[in-house]
Each structure stands twice: as C-alpha cells, then as structure tokens.
Design a protein around this motif. Structure first.
Motif, PDB file in Angstrom:
ATOM      1  N   ASP A  91       8.142  -4.992 -12.388  1.00  0.00           N
ATOM      2  CA  ASP A  91       8.415  -3.521 -11.937  1.00  0.00           C
ATOM      3  C   ASP A  91       8.526  -3.423 -10.429  1.00  0.00           C
ATOM      4  OD1 ASP A  91       8.752  -2.658 -14.589  1.00  0.00           O
ATOM      5  OD2 ASP A  91       6.753  -2.642 -14.958  1.00  0.00           O
ATOM      6  N   ARG A  92       7.696  -4.462  -9.592  1.00  0.00           N
ATOM      7  CA  ARG A  92       7.676  -4.186  -8.217  1.00  0.00           C
ATOM      8  C   ARG A  92       8.834  -4.950  -7.419  1.00  0.00           C
ATOM      9  NH1 ARG A  92       3.459  -7.041  -6.344  1.00  0.00           N
ATOM     10  NH2 ARG A  92       2.483  -7.364  -8.421  1.00  0.00           N
ATOM     11  N   ALA A  93       9.611  -5.910  -8.546  1.00  0.00           N
ATOM     12  CA  ALA A  93      10.498  -6.644  -7.857  1.00  0.00           C
ATOM     13  C   ALA A  93      11.734  -5.951  -7.426  1.00  0.00           C
ATOM     14  CB  ALA A  93      11.277  -7.622  -8.995  1.00  0.00           C
ATOM     15  N   PRO A  94      12.042  -4.689  -7.772  1.00  0.00           N
ATOM     16  CA  PRO A  94      12.924  -3.761  -7.167  1.00  0.00           C
ATOM     17  C   PRO A  94      12.576  -3.160  -5.646  1.00  0.00           C
ATOM     18  CG  PRO A  94      12.912  -3.152  -9.295  1.00  0.00           C
ATOM     19  CD  PRO A  94      11.586  -4.213  -8.906  1.00  0.00           C
ATOM     20  N   TRP A  95      11.083  -3.074  -5.633  1.00  0.00           N
ATOM     21  CA  TRP A  95      10.433  -2.848  -4.412  1.00  0.00           C
ATOM     22  C   TRP A  95      10.740  -3.938  -3.426  1.00  0.00           C
ATOM     23  CZ3 TRP A  95       4.511  -1.092  -3.575  1.00  0.00           C
ATOM     24  CH2 TRP A  95       4.468  -0.461  -2.381  1.00  0.00           C
ATOM     25  N   PRO A 155      -0.744   2.421 -12.183  1.00  0.00           N
ATOM     26  CA  PRO A 155      -1.019   1.816 -13.348  1.00  0.00           C
ATOM     27  C   PRO A 155      -2.284   2.244 -13.856  1.00  0.00           C
ATOM     28  CG  PRO A 155      -1.018   0.184 -11.643  1.00  0.00           C
ATOM     29  CD  PRO A 155      -0.572   1.336 -10.756  1.00  0.00           C
ATOM     30  N   PRO A 156      -2.475   1.947 -15.215  1.00  0.00           N
ATOM     31  CA  PRO A 156      -3.721   2.290 -15.728  1.00  0.00           C
ATOM     32  C   PRO A 156      -4.754   0.855 -15.605  1.00  0.00           C
ATOM     33  CG  PRO A 156      -2.117   1.515 -17.323  1.00  0.00           C
ATOM     34  CD  PRO A 156      -1.459   1.677 -16.201  1.00  0.00           C
ATOM     35  N   ALA A 157      -5.994   1.295 -15.709  1.00  0.00           N
ATOM     36  CA  ALA A 157      -6.944   0.382 -15.481  1.00  0.00           C
ATOM     37  C   ALA A 157      -7.104  -0.726 -16.401  1.00  0.00           C
ATOM     38  CB  ALA A 157      -8.394   1.278 -15.542  1.00  0.00           C
ATOM     39  N   THR A 158      -7.323  -1.922 -16.125  1.00  0.00           N
ATOM     40  CA  THR A 158      -7.287  -2.928 -16.844  1.00  0.00           C
ATOM     41  C   THR A 158      -8.538  -3.631 -17.534  1.00  0.00           C
ATOM     42  OG1 THR A 158      -7.269  -4.572 -14.819  1.00  0.00           O
ATOM     43  CG2 THR A 158      -5.226  -3.690 -15.890  1.00  0.00           C
ATOM     44  N   VAL A 172      11.285   7.779  -0.031  1.00  0.00           N
ATOM     45  CA  VAL A 172      11.855   7.376  -1.347  1.00  0.00           C
ATOM     46  C   VAL A 172      11.846   6.071  -2.035  1.00  0.00           C
ATOM     47  CG1 VAL A 172      14.136   7.119  -2.564  1.00  0.00           C
ATOM     48  CG2 VAL A 172      14.105   9.013  -1.013  1.00  0.00           C
ATOM     49  N   GLU A 173      11.530   4.950  -1.102  1.00  0.00           N
ATOM     50  CA  GLU A 173      11.280   3.874  -1.501  1.00  0.00           C
ATOM     51  C   GLU A 173       9.852   3.763  -2.139  1.00  0.00           C
ATOM     52  OE1 GLU A 173       9.723  -0.242   0.988  1.00  0.00           O
ATOM     53  OE2 GLU A 173      11.424   0.778   1.572  1.00  0.00           O
ATOM     54  N   VAL A 174       8.813   4.296  -1.370  1.00  0.00           N
ATOM     55  CA  VAL A 174       7.381   4.496  -2.053  1.00  0.00           C
ATOM     56  C   VAL A 174       6.685   5.263  -2.681  1.00  0.00           C
ATOM     57  CG1 VAL A 174       6.849   3.130   0.344  1.00  0.00           C
ATOM     58  CG2 VAL A 174       6.390   5.549   0.203  1.00  0.00           C
ATOM     59  N   VAL A 175       7.555   6.702  -2.586  1.00  0.00           N
ATOM     60  CA  VAL A 175       6.743   7.842  -3.586  1.00  0.00           C
ATOM     61  C   VAL A 175       6.643   7.482  -4.877  1.00  0.00           C
ATOM     62  CG1 VAL A 175       9.196   8.794  -4.023  1.00  0.00           C
ATOM     63  CG2 VAL A 175       6.977  10.138  -3.745  1.00  0.00           C
ATOM     64  N   GLY A 176       7.436   6.738  -5.437  1.00  0.00           N
ATOM     65  CA  GLY A 176       7.079   6.416  -7.044  1.00  0.00           C
ATOM     66  C   GLY A 176       6.181   5.635  -7.357  1.00  0.00           C
ATOM     67  N   TYR A 177       6.159   4.479  -6.347  1.00  0.00           N
ATOM     68  CA  TYR A 177       4.715   3.625  -6.549  1.00  0.00           C
ATOM     69  C   TYR A 177       3.571   4.273  -6.112  1.00  0.00           C
ATOM     70  CZ  TYR A 177       8.505   0.152  -7.038  1.00  0.00           C
ATOM     71  OH  TYR A 177       9.474  -0.648  -7.447  1.00  0.00           O
ATOM     72  N   ASP A 218       0.960  -1.343   0.053  1.00  0.00           N
ATOM     73  CA  ASP A 218       0.028   0.060   0.094  1.00  0.00           C
ATOM     74  C   ASP A 218       0.955   1.283  -0.078  1.00  0.00           C
ATOM     75  OD1 ASP A 218      -1.870   2.089   0.249  1.00  0.00           O
ATOM     76  OD2 ASP A 218      -2.498   1.325   2.229  1.00  0.00           O
ATOM     77  N   ALA A 219       1.570   1.582  -1.159  1.00  0.00           N
ATOM     78  CA  ALA A 219       2.330   2.678  -1.444  1.00  0.00           C
ATOM     79  C   ALA A 219       1.585   4.168  -0.953  1.00  0.00           C
ATOM     80  CB  ALA A 219       2.959   2.762  -2.615  1.00  0.00           C
ATOM     81  N   ALA A 220       0.401   4.181  -1.408  1.00  0.00           N
ATOM     82  CA  ALA A 220      -0.198   5.396  -1.092  1.00  0.00           C
ATOM     83  C   ALA A 220      -0.585   5.518   0.401  1.00  0.00           C
ATOM     84  CB  ALA A 220      -1.652   5.423  -1.976  1.00  0.00           C
ATOM     85  N   GLY A 221      -0.981   4.462   0.945  1.00  0.00           N
ATOM     86  CA  GLY A 221      -1.376   4.636   2.418  1.00  0.00           C
ATOM     87  C   GLY A 221      -0.243   4.946   3.279  1.00  0.00           C
ATOM     88  N   ALA A 222       1.187   4.334   2.771  1.00  0.00           N
ATOM     89  CA  ALA A 222       2.519   4.731   3.500  1.00  0.00           C
ATOM     90  C   ALA A 222       2.830   5.946   3.291  1.00  0.00           C
ATOM     91  CB  ALA A 222       3.370   3.582   2.899  1.00  0.00           C
ATOM     92  N   LEU A 223       2.641   6.621   1.957  1.00  0.00           N
ATOM     93  CA  LEU A 223       3.176   7.860   1.804  1.00  0.00           C
ATOM     94  C   LEU A 223       2.326   8.783   2.497  1.00  0.00           C
ATOM     95  CD1 LEU A 223       4.600   9.874   0.214  1.00  0.00           C
ATOM     96  CD2 LEU A 223       3.139   9.715  -1.669  1.00  0.00           C
ATOM     97  N   SER A 224       0.942   8.653   2.839  1.00  0.00           N
ATOM     98  CA  SER A 224      -0.038   9.426   3.179  1.00  0.00           C
ATOM     99  C   SER A 224       0.678   9.650   4.917  1.00  0.00           C
ATOM    100  CB  SER A 224      -1.459   9.123   3.375  1.00  0.00           C
ATOM    101  OG  SER A 224      -2.355   9.790   4.388  1.00  0.00           O
TER     102      SER A 224
END
Length: 814
Positions: free
Chosen positions: A440-444, A408-411, A398-403, A377-383
């Motif tokens: 793309d999440r593997a680095p995270w 990502p776009p709707a599927t 720095v770890e979460v802000v990009g995510y 939950d990157a958005a929750g962590a950033l908040s």
C-alpha cells in the motif's frame, strides 16, 4: 488596420460561426498565426504590408557558407513572417524559410547556391507580388528624408518612458525612452508605407543612426542612451514580473544578487567595509526572510547555473556575521543548495535548523516537510505543511495526507513483545509508529520519485521529453501542457533518462529500509511491449514480448477497447508477488512493433518518446511509396506540342494516346505503379502527382526532358481538400474530412481495399520481414499473424480503416 471586434463582426457577417465569445476565438486564431501582426491600434496582414518593400543587408562569407541570411537586425520583419511563398526566378524553385540555428539565431534559409557570389556585398531582399527577390547593391543606401522623418515621428508617438531611480542616490532619477526594433519598424511601415516602397531600405543600424537613434540588441533608444541604466531597469522589471515583487522586494533581491556575486567572485569587501559587515549580513538575512524575495534570489542563481558550493559559501558567510536571529531564510537557502548538490542528509539538517529557529518561513517548513515525507513520516510532514499554510491542493500535502490521517491498526498488545524483534515491549517500541503495508506504500514511493523529478535540476529533462512526444503527436501547441503532466513522460525521465538512479543514490539513506529495497528492485525493471492475454475489471494478464515472462497487473482500469491480443507499451513495477502500472500504458500497433522493440533495446528516452507521440498523431493517408498523400497539379506551357510529344516518348514515358503520358515503375509496396500522369493539350502540359516527392520528380523530369517549358501554375491540395472536392463540395475553401458522408466513405473504402490487397504481399516488420501470405503458411507465422490482426481490432471500425475480417478471409485464417 482592424480591431479584434471588427474582424469578428465581419467574419460573422459572412456566415462564419465563432461561438459564444467571437472576440476570443478571433484572438486565439490570430495569436497562433504568423501571417498577422498586432500593432498599437489593431491587426494587419504581414504579406500585404511587406509586398513592394526591399531590405538591405550585408552578406558575410559565413552566410554564403550556410546558405542563409541573418535575420537580425536588417531582415527582422521578414524573419518574423515565416516565408512560405514561391521564390522568384533566379533563386530556384525551392522555398525561402525562416529557421532557427543551434545557437538560437534566426536566419532566412534558401536553396543551395542562392547566395553564391554575394559574399562581402550588400544586397536588397525584396517581396514583390508574393515572391522573393535578391538584387545586389553597389553600396549601402542612405535613407530618404521621408523615411528618416517617418522613423522619428513613429518613435515619438510609440516609444515608452520609464523613470529609473538610483538604488543609492534616491534623488537621482533617469528617464529611459525606448521601443523594440520590431515595433518601431512595423508601426512605421504601416503608418508611412510610401516611404518604404520607393527604394530599398538601408541597413537598420545606418537607418537608425541617421535618424538619431542607437540600438541595444533589439531595443532602440535616442543616441546617447545609457544602456547600463536600461539593463538595470530591464533586470528589475523581469524580477518583478516573474516573481510578482513590489519595488521594495526588487530592491532586496538586487541587494542579495549583487552581494552574492561579489562573495562568489572573491571581491574585496564584498559585504562592505569590515566594520559594516555584520549589519550588511543581518540586512541580507532579513531579505531572505521574505519568501518572495528568497524565491526570486534562488531562481536567479538556478537560471545562471551557479555552483551549489558557491551558494553555500555565500550563505555561510552571512551566518558567520549574524547573531542567530532571523536566519531561517539563510538556513533554507543552504538546505536548497546542498539538496541541489545531492547531499540529502546535510540538506535535511540545514532545513531542520531553519525550522528550529522558530521563525515562520513557509519555504523552509515545506522543504523540511518533503524530507520528512521521504523518511516515511507522513504525520510530521503534514504538521509542517499545516504550519507553512499551504493550500489543500498543494502537491506534497495531497501526497502525504492519506498516510498521515489513516494510521494502520496495532499489530500487538501494548505490553506484548514488539513484533519487530527488538525485545522491547510494543508500547515502548512501535506503538503509534505502525507502518502501512509495503504494497500500500508502493504508490507513495513512486510519488516520492516523481516529486524528486519535479526538483529544479530535472525539469529541463522532463520538458525535453514532453516536447519530443508533443512534436511527434502533431497536436496543437497548448497540448504540450498535457504531455508535461503525462505519467509516461515522467517515467521515461525516471527510467531511461536515469533520474531514478540518481534519486535512489541520494535518497536511499532517508527512505524506510523496505522502500529502499523495493526501489532497488524497480531499478532493474525495464519498459517493454506486452500482449494482453486476459482482461478483468481490475487487472490485466500480460505476456512480455521482450522476455516471454507472464505477469498480472492489478489495480487497473482497463479501457473498454482493451482486449486479448492487444499490444501495450509500459513499465509495470513489481511489489511483492504482484505488479502495478503507475505510469500507465499506451497502445502499440503491430505494424510498428519492431520499431518499439528496437527503441526499447537502445534505451534512448527521446526515441521512445517520439514513437509514443506518433501513436497520438492523426492517421496519415499515404501512397504506395509510403509518402503522405498531397495532390499536386503542375501546369507548363511548352513551345511546340509535337516536339514535346516526341521528347516525352523518347524519355521512356508510356504514351496512352489522346495526349496522355504515364510514368510507371515498381513502387515500394506495389508493382507497376503509376507515379505521374501527364496530359498534353496543344501547348499546355498538366502533370498530376500525389505526393511532394513525386511532384519534385515531375519538375526534375520536365527540366531534363523539356528544358524550355515554362511553369505557369502549381496547385496542391491535402487529402482532406481533395476528398471534399470529389465529394461535390461547392465551397472552394478547405473543409475537414467528413467520414459520415457516403461519397467520402466510398472513396476511403475503395482506397483501403486497394491498400489491403497490397498489404497481403508487403514485407511486414512485425512478421519478421515476411509477407502476410508467406507467414500464413507455417504455424509460428500464423500465430504472429493472428496476433497482428487482433491488434487491428483496437482501432475503431469505419471508413478508412483496414478490415481484419477481410484480411483473414483473404489469408484463409477463418
């Protein structure tokens, strides 16, 4: 006694270049040296001050058993000075060194037998003309009046005074007057040197007692000093300095520390009388609401290794006695303790309760954000991090802000069935909750593991691995910080030290399912040595030398020196059908390939760190026995030249005429090697040796063959110094090796050509123990030899490096 500015001025006056900040350069040099000590009014040289002094100490049976003298307290100044001088006759030819035992105590260690016969006796250890002496004393000496007065005068001038108030009696103030033993002795020695050189100095404790002082560890105070008060002042000072606390905050930390230990040890009325417990508990909850106090309190118990269950028990006792207000700090403390115990879910719940109180507690908000990040939950962590007010450089932010900011776009369409298969409409299921693709999440995921590694439980492992790598590199002390940030250090701790296994065991319940599965796959991925088969702008084609598997590592930035045939050590991690190298690679020389493979098979992180660190070490020139080059010249005086000649010949030395005698034998890498050259001129015998080991052999030879010979001089020079001398340097001081000099280049090239000739017939581990000439005779051996020579290309070509082209020509591989 000289100040930094005076030293800088004098050095510059002699032509020494000190750059734009001379004082800083001098300060850095002095700080890193044990040959100088800083006193109140300036710097002095240890050797000059200690020369002519002798220090009394009692020798115990244990001292004799380990052949070392305890430094504290009697030999404090000798221990501070790392002795590197030739010991006096009667001790032997070995050095006296300052060493640290496993229990942390410092000793002066000498050659075998140097303390024999002194058990349970008092001796005087002296320094005279740069040489160590030992003299037995019939009884401990009493201090002279001059020495006693010197100690008293220095204490009065240099001791510090601290006013300490009682926590519970504000009107009561204690004045502490103290000085460190080391400062007292150095300051007195420099100011009253004559009082220290007339006779041996008594043992420190008797000297202090006769002068009206007590010793508490390495601190000195007037006789009768209340050392309990001193200890409380010291603990307060440590809390304040380590955590930047005000006096009131130190008081709050002390209240928490005292109460927690009382509760943990089940002391009666640990929080005070029963009726007062609610008020006491509320006071402590308020104390924990102060983030600086909370961090200091947590750090105290972490350093002591207090059991997490005891910490939880203390905090829950506070919660039982408060009404729920101002408890964010208490819940945070419980969450940290549960996390320390490895209970991630309960820790997360405690931290969420801390956030739910509505109290602004930055530590609780940041800790809760870390668990939100683990859940993806990157958005929750950033908040939460924004609420905590962390800086933009905060590692977790720095770890979460990009995510968090690049969703990502709707599927699927809003009213379409959700692709997850739940049967619900997309808008009611995953709309707004889309995940970044796993690749793309593997680095995270890897960042989460490294963040877990930075947790307080595991810092010591990372520090030990970094220190091992740093020590093997031979780099300056400040470079340890670089190794602590080195990705390979973290990866050794995660993989070989097993911390990634612990991370996954504790955090798998929090990780998104696909990340948990990927992490389990990474658990099975081992470090290896890879041969580079192809290099592209953003990828490497590699062959695993441990299992033969071929892989392609993407998202790389190959060094311009990376080339096919090069050997790399690393742990690329699989993601779907590709590989990523989050911890990078280090180059491996083919000469030490077997050492790396054996270390990888054993799986010891410290052995691997030692090898990696060695790859950063500067090259060391060695002789044919693989001993580091160090040129020794020993000069002896013999009684009769003719008798000495007959003795040397009788001992089997080769007589080359004109007083030259040779010790020759097969060395490890060359047949019929000249080991020692002895030159006899009348009654002067000079011996030349090119390593420490061979110099020791020379001394043993003379002791055996010419027992009456007297060693009158022993000079030694490192390779750089010797090369500078041969290149015609007029400066007698050691100079760095200038490889651009034609003379130096010629010396190195001649040395390397001789090394290449020997190498062709050496047993090479990377060739399965065969010599290069033997390996060149069969197809498999030629392939191994080809790869080995290609690996040499990774080294910059210049004076002092073997030439792969010359080696190929000699082996017929062109």
């Amino acid at each position: 006694m000289l100040t930094i500015e005076t030293i800088a001025d004098q050095l510059q006056a002699t032509g020494v270049e000190l750059g734009s900040d001379p004082a800083h350069e001098v300060q850095s040099a002095l700080d890193s040296s044990t040959m100088f000590v800083e006193l109140e009014e300036g710097w002095v040289g240890c050797a000059a001050q200690l020369d002519g002094t002798a220090w009394s100490t009692a020798v115990s049976e244990q001292d004799v058993e380990i052949q070392a003298l305890q430094v504290e307290p009697d030999l404090q100044l000798l221990g501070w000075w790392a002795l590197d001088v030739a010991p006096a006759s009667g001790i032997g030819d070995e050095m006296i060194t300052s060493e640290e035992l496993d229990d942390g105590t410092s000793v002066l260690a000498g050659p075998d037998g140097w303390l024999n016969g002194y058990a349970n006796r008092t001796i005087a250890v002296g320094i005279h003309d740069g040489r160590v002496t030992i003299d037995p004393l019939d009884a401990p000496l009493a201090p002279t009046e001059a020495l006693r007065q010197a100690i008293v005068e220095t204490f009065e001038q240099r001791a510090t005074h601290h006013a300490v108030c009682s926590m519970f009696e504000e009107a009561t103030t204690y004045t502490l007057t103290s000085i460190s033993l080391e400062d007292l002795l150095w300051e007195t020695l420099v100011a009253h040197r004559a009082a220290f050189t007339t006779r041996p100095i008594p043992p420190v404790d008797s000297l202090l007692a006769d002068s009206g002082f007590d010793r508490y560890g390495m601190i000195v105070g007037p006789t009768g000093t209340d050392w309990e008060v001193y200890e409380r002042w010291r603990q307060r000072a440590l809390l304040a300095s380590r955590h930047n606390l005000s006096d009131d905050q130190v008081d709050a930390a002390e209240i928490l520390i005292g109460a927690s230990h009382a509760v943990i040890s089940d002391t009666s009325h640990a929080l005070g009388p029963s009726d007062d417990e609610p008020a006491a508990a509320r006071l402590m909850a308020i104390c924990l609401a102060d983030t600086a106090v909370a961090k200091a309190f947590w750090g105290h118990h972490l350093a002591r290794g207090t059991e997490p269950s005891d910490l939880v028990r203390f905090a829950e006792r506070l919660l039982d006695r408060v009404d729920g207000t101002e408890t964010a700090g208490v819940h945070w403390f419980i969450g940290r303790a549960l996390d320390l115990a490895g209970d991630a879910l309960e820790a997360e719940a405690a931290l969420n309760r801390a956030v739910a109180t509505g109290d602004h507690h930055p530590l609780a908000l940041e800790a809760a954000a870390a668990f939100a990040a683990d859940r993806g939950d990157a958005a929750g962590a950033l908040s939460l991090l924004r609420r905590a007010g962390v800086s933009d450089e905060n590692d977790l932010l720095v770890e979460v802000v990009g995510y968090a900011t690049h969703r990502p776009p709707a599927t699927a369409g809003r009213n379409d069935p959700c692709p997850c298969g739940s049967g619900r409409k997309y808008k009611h299921c995953h709309l707004g909750k889309e995940r970044v693709a796993l690749i793309d999440r593997a680095p995270w995921l890897y960042a989460k593991a490294r963040r877990y590694l930075r947790d307080n439980r595991h810092r010591s492992v990372v520090m030990d691995i970094a220190r091992t790598m740093h020590d093997a590199s031979g780099r300056a002390g400040l470079a340890l910080l670089d190794f602590l940030e080195f990705e390979m250090v973290s990866d050794l701790a995660l993989c070989e030290a097993g911390i990634f296994d612990t991370f996954l065991a504790e955090r798998h319940v929090l990780l998104p399912d696909d990340e948990a599965l990927l992490a389990a796959r990474w658990q099975l991925t081992e470090r290896s040595v890879f041969e580079v088969e192809g290099v592209r702008n953003d990828s490497l084609s590699l062959r695993d030398l441990r299992n033969g598997e071929r892989i392609t590592v993407t998202n790389t930035n190959p060094d311009r020196r990376t080339h096919p045939g090069m050997l790399l050590l690393g742990r690329p991690l699989p993601i779907d059908d590709t590989w990523r190298a989050f911890s990078g690679f280090v180059g491996v020389s083919g000469i030490v390939l077997d050492d790396h493979l054996n270390a990888l098979d054993a799986g010891n992180p410290f052995d691997i760190a030692d090898l990696i660190g060695g790859s950063f070490a500067p090259p060391v020139m060695r002789n044919t026995d693989s001993q580091p080059l160090r040129f020794h010249e020993l000069t002896y005086r013999v009684g009769d030249g003719a008798i000495a000649t007959r003795a040397l010949v009788a001992a089997g030395l080769r007589d080359d005429g004109n007083g030259v005698f040779i010790v020759a034998r097969d060395s490890a890498n060359q047949k019929n090697t000249v080991i020692l050259t002895l030159t006899l001129d009348d009654v002067t015998l000079r011996i030349d040796a090119n390593s420490d080991a061979r110099a020791t052999e020379a001394r043993e030879l003379i002791d055996r063959v010419l027992p009456g010979a007297q060693l009158v001089d022993h000079d030694f020079r490192d390779f750089d110094e010797a090369t500078a001398d041969r290149a015609g340097s007029n400066d007698p001081s050691p100079q760095p090796l200038d490889q651009s000099s034609p003379e130096v280049a010629a010396i190195l090239e001649q040395y390397i050509e001789e090394m290449e000739t020997r190498w062709l017939d050496e047993s090479i581990p990377a060739l399965g123990g065969r010599t290069p000439r033997d390996a060149a005779q069969d197809p498999i051996g030629r392939e191994e030899l080809r790869r080995l020579l290609v690996s040499f290309e990774g080294h910059s070509r210049g004076p002092g490096t073997m030439s792969p082209a010359r080696l190929r020509a000699a082996l017929g591989l062109e």
